[in-house]
Design a protein around this motif. Structure first.
Motif, PDB file in Angstrom:
ATOM      1  N   ALA A  48     -47.281  19.317 -28.617  1.00 24.03           N
ATOM      2  CA  ALA A  48     -48.031  18.227 -28.007  1.00 24.03           C
ATOM      3  C   ALA A  48     -47.275  17.750 -26.779  1.00 24.03           C
ATOM      4  CB  ALA A  48     -48.203  17.077 -29.000  1.00 24.03           C
ATOM      5  N   CYS A  49     -48.017  17.211 -25.815  1.00 27.51           N
ATOM      6  CA  CYS A  49     -47.372  16.759 -24.594  1.00 27.51           C
ATOM      7  C   CYS A  49     -47.372  15.238 -24.506  1.00 27.51           C
ATOM      8  CB  CYS A  49     -48.013  17.385 -23.360  1.00 27.51           C
ATOM      9  SG  CYS A  49     -49.597  16.710 -22.911  1.00 27.51           S
ATOM     10  N   ILE A  50     -46.317  14.716 -23.897  1.00 22.79           N
ATOM     11  CA  ILE A  50     -46.174  13.287 -23.614  1.00 22.79           C
ATOM     12  C   ILE A  50     -46.106  13.156 -22.101  1.00 22.79           C
ATOM     13  CG2 ILE A  50     -44.762  11.226 -23.950  1.00 22.79           C
ATOM     14  CD1 ILE A  50     -43.503  12.774 -26.388  1.00 22.79           C
ATOM     15  N   LEU A  51     -47.012  12.392 -21.525  1.00 25.01           N
ATOM     16  CA  LEU A  51     -47.022  12.214 -20.078  1.00 25.01           C
ATOM     17  C   LEU A  51     -45.943  11.203 -19.687  1.00 25.01           C
ATOM     18  CD1 LEU A  51     -48.428  13.001 -17.440  1.00 25.01           C
ATOM     19  CD2 LEU A  51     -49.999  11.080 -17.799  1.00 25.01           C
ATOM     20  N   LEU A  52     -45.007  11.626 -18.840  1.00 25.39           N
ATOM     21  CA  LEU A  52     -43.888  10.777 -18.434  1.00 25.39           C
ATOM     22  C   LEU A  52     -44.114  10.136 -17.073  1.00 25.39           C
ATOM     23  CD1 LEU A  52     -40.924  13.067 -19.539  1.00 25.39           C
ATOM     24  CD2 LEU A  52     -42.129  11.323 -20.874  1.00 25.39           C
ATOM     25  N   SER A  53     -44.776  10.846 -16.174  1.00 19.71           N
ATOM     26  CA  SER A  53     -45.130  10.285 -14.877  1.00 19.71           C
ATOM     27  C   SER A  53     -46.344  11.018 -14.344  1.00 19.71           C
ATOM     28  CB  SER A  53     -43.967  10.394 -13.890  1.00 19.71           C
ATOM     29  OG  SER A  53     -43.734  11.739 -13.523  1.00 19.71           O
ATOM     30  N   GLY A  54     -47.045  10.369 -13.419  1.00 17.91           N
ATOM     31  CA  GLY A  54     -48.246  10.968 -12.859  1.00 17.91           C
ATOM     32  C   GLY A  54     -49.479  10.633 -13.678  1.00 17.91           C
ATOM     33  N   MET A  55     -50.505  11.442 -13.504  1.00  9.75           N
ATOM     34  CA  MET A  55     -51.788  11.171 -14.151  1.00  9.75           C
ATOM     35  C   MET A  55     -52.457  12.495 -14.506  1.00  9.75           C
ATOM     36  SD  MET A  55     -54.696   8.590 -12.647  1.00  9.75           S
ATOM     37  CE  MET A  55     -55.624   7.558 -13.784  1.00  9.75           C
TER      38      MET A  55
ATOM     39  N   PHE B  35     -58.982   9.419 -18.608  1.00  7.70           N
ATOM     40  CA  PHE B  35     -57.821   9.437 -17.724  1.00  7.70           C
ATOM     41  C   PHE B  35     -56.586   9.054 -18.533  1.00  7.70           C
ATOM     42  CE2 PHE B  35     -61.071   8.306 -14.365  1.00  7.70           C
ATOM     43  CZ  PHE B  35     -61.019   9.537 -13.725  1.00  7.70           C
ATOM     44  N   HIS B  36     -55.447   9.659 -18.193  1.00  5.22           N
ATOM     45  CA  HIS B  36     -54.219   9.385 -18.939  1.00  5.22           C
ATOM     46  C   HIS B  36     -53.071   9.058 -18.000  1.00  5.22           C
ATOM     47  CE1 HIS B  36     -55.929  10.234 -22.819  1.00  5.22           C
ATOM     48  NE2 HIS B  36     -56.631  11.158 -22.189  1.00  5.22           N
ATOM     49  N   ILE B  37     -52.267   8.078 -18.428  1.00  3.89           N
ATOM     50  CA  ILE B  37     -51.188   7.518 -17.625  1.00  3.89           C
ATOM     51  C   ILE B  37     -49.879   7.666 -18.403  1.00  3.89           C
ATOM     52  CG2 ILE B  37     -52.803   5.917 -16.543  1.00  3.89           C
ATOM     53  CD1 ILE B  37     -51.618   3.682 -18.257  1.00  3.89           C
ATOM     54  N   PRO B  38     -48.728   7.397 -17.778  1.00  2.00           N
ATOM     55  CA  PRO B  38     -47.451   7.564 -18.480  1.00  2.00           C
ATOM     56  C   PRO B  38     -47.401   6.821 -19.818  1.00  2.00           C
ATOM     57  CG  PRO B  38     -47.051   7.283 -16.147  1.00  2.00           C
ATOM     58  CD  PRO B  38     -48.527   7.064 -16.348  1.00  2.00           C
ATOM     59  N   GLY B  39     -46.836   7.511 -20.817  1.00  2.00           N
ATOM     60  CA  GLY B  39     -46.771   6.980 -22.174  1.00  2.00           C
ATOM     61  C   GLY B  39     -47.832   7.562 -23.083  1.00  2.00           C
ATOM     62  N   ASP B  40     -48.893   8.122 -22.513  1.00  4.03           N
ATOM     63  CA  ASP B  40     -49.972   8.693 -23.315  1.00  4.03           C
ATOM     64  C   ASP B  40     -49.582  10.067 -23.862  1.00  4.03           C
ATOM     65  OD1 ASP B  40     -51.501   6.491 -22.746  1.00  4.03           O
ATOM     66  OD2 ASP B  40     -52.902   7.517 -21.405  1.00  4.03           O
TER      67      ASP B  40
ATOM     68  N   LEU C 236     -56.985  19.989 -20.483  1.00  3.94           N
ATOM     69  CA  LEU C 236     -56.141  18.884 -20.030  1.00  3.94           C
ATOM     70  C   LEU C 236     -55.583  19.270 -18.668  1.00  3.94           C
ATOM     71  CD1 LEU C 236     -54.824  16.156 -20.748  1.00  3.94           C
ATOM     72  CD2 LEU C 236     -52.947  17.437 -21.780  1.00  3.94           C
ATOM     73  N   LEU C 237     -55.900  18.462 -17.654  1.00  5.97           N
ATOM     74  CA  LEU C 237     -55.645  18.810 -16.262  1.00  5.97           C
ATOM     75  C   LEU C 237     -54.814  17.727 -15.578  1.00  5.97           C
ATOM     76  CD1 LEU C 237     -56.679  20.833 -13.907  1.00  5.97           C
ATOM     77  CD2 LEU C 237     -58.299  18.985 -13.401  1.00  5.97           C
ATOM     78  N   THR C 238     -53.798  18.133 -14.809  1.00  2.49           N
ATOM     79  CA  THR C 238     -53.060  17.157 -14.020  1.00  2.49           C
ATOM     80  C   THR C 238     -53.871  16.764 -12.783  1.00  2.49           C
ATOM     81  OG1 THR C 238     -51.919  18.889 -12.774  1.00  2.49           O
ATOM     82  CG2 THR C 238     -50.821  18.052 -14.751  1.00  2.49           C
ATOM     83  N   LEU C 239     -53.875  15.472 -12.469  1.00  3.54           N
ATOM     84  CA  LEU C 239     -54.551  14.979 -11.269  1.00  3.54           C
ATOM     85  C   LEU C 239     -53.568  14.710 -10.138  1.00  3.54           C
ATOM     86  CD1 LEU C 239     -57.046  12.475 -12.941  1.00  3.54           C
ATOM     87  CD2 LEU C 239     -57.441  14.852 -12.269  1.00  3.54           C
TER      88      LEU C 239
END
Length: 244
Positions: free
Chosen positions: A55-62, A79-84, A100-103
Motif C-alpha cells: 500500500a502507498c502513503i502519499l508524503l507530498s504532492g497530489m 483527490f488525495h493529499i499528503p497523509g492519505d 491511482l495517478l499522480t497529478l
C-alpha cells in the motif's frame, strides 16, 4: 513534525486527526519498513486490475483515483493529499477496480501488506483509525455523487474548494486561508463532470466576485462564509473531530 526527520509525519498527522494515538502507536508506525519513491506528474502508481502487494502513503504532492470509461474519457473519483493512503483497500480487495495517478510530482512511501496487517494486529486501535478513514472516504464519495448528480457547476466547484481547504487544514498544510492548489481546470472537470470551458467560467466568476484568489499554485479563500453558502457546503460529511 519534520518530514526530513520522519517521512511518515503526514500519515501521523492524519491518524492523530482521526482519533487518539498513543506514543507506542506512533513509535510502531514510525518503525514501519518503507520503500520511498518519487514519481513524476501523470505516473500510474497502480493500474486497474493490478494485484498490489503493498500500500502507498502519499508524503507530498497530489494524486487521484480514476477510471477510464468505454470511449476513453477519464472520470476522477477522488483527490488525495499528503497523509492519505489512497490504495488502502488493496489490503483486503485483491484486485484494483480503478487506477491511482499522480497529478503533481509526488513522494510516496510503499509498505508491504503483510507488514500493515501485523501492525493492525498488534495495535488494533490503529486498525480502527484506518477503518474510520476508509469510511470517511465513502462519505466523500457520496457527497461527490450529490454534486455531480444535482448541483450546478458553480456550486460544484465552490463545494470542492471548501472540501480541499478543510482537508489540507486538517493535516497542517494551510497558512491563514491559503492552501496548496495544484489542480488544473481539466482535473476539476474530470472530477466534477464539467467541460474545461465551464470550469474556466466558474473559476473566473469566483475570483471576480472576490471569493478566492489564485497565485503560484496557491489558492486563498477571501470570503469563506460566502463561498460555503454558494457551495451548499456542510462539513459534517468530512467527520472532522473537535481536536482537528
Amino acid at each position: 513534525m519534520d518530514n526530513d526527520a520522519q517521512p511518515l509525519a503526514p500519515l501521523l498527522r492524519k491518524l492523530i486527526s482521526l482519533g487518539p494515538v498513543t506514543q507506542g502507536e506512533v513509535a510502531a508506525t514510525e518503525a514501519l519498513p518503507l520503500t520511498l519513491c518519487e514519481y513524476r506528474p501523470g505516473y500510474e502508481i497502480v493500474r486497474e486490475r493490478d494485484r498490489p502487494a503493498q500500500a502507498c502513503i502519499l508524503l507530498s504532492g497530489m494524486c487521484c483515483r480514476f477510471k477510464i470509461i468505454g470511449d476513453g474519457d477519464r472520470q476522477i473519483n477522488s483527490f488525495h493529499i499528503p497523509g492519505d493512503m489512497p490504495d488502502l483497500q488493496s489490503l483486503l480487495l485483491h484486485q484494483m477496480d480503478h487506477g491511482l495517478l499522480t497529478l503533481t510530482r509526488a513522494k510516496v512511501a510503499l509498505v508491504p501488506h503483510p507488514t500493515l496487517l501485523q501492525l493492525v494486529a498488534a495495535y488494533p486501535r490503529l486498525g480502527l483509525l484506518l477503518w474510520r478513514d476508509t469510511l470517511i472516504d465513502g462519505s466523500i464519495f457520496r457527497e461527490w455523487m450529490c454534486s455531480i448528480g444535482r448541483r450546478s457547476a458553480r456550486v460544484r466547484v465552490a463545494h470542492l474548494i471548501c472540501e480541499l481547504f478543510l482537508r489540507y487544514r486538517n493535516v497542517g498544510l494551510v497558512e491563514d486561508m491559503t492552501m496548496p492548489f495544484h489542480l488544473t481546470q481539466t482535473h476539476i472537470g474530470d472530477a466534477q463532470g464539467l467541460s474545461v470551458v465551464h470550469v474556466n467560467r466558474v473559476v473566473k466568476s469566483l475570483k471576480r466576485d472576490g471569493l478566492i484568489s489564485l497565485s503560484n499554485r496557491r489558492l486563498t479563500i477571501v470570503d469563506w462564509e460566502s463561498l460555503t453558502q454558494i457551495g451548499d457546503f456542510d462539513e459534517a460529511y468530512l467527520h472532522l473531530t473537535p481536536e482537528s
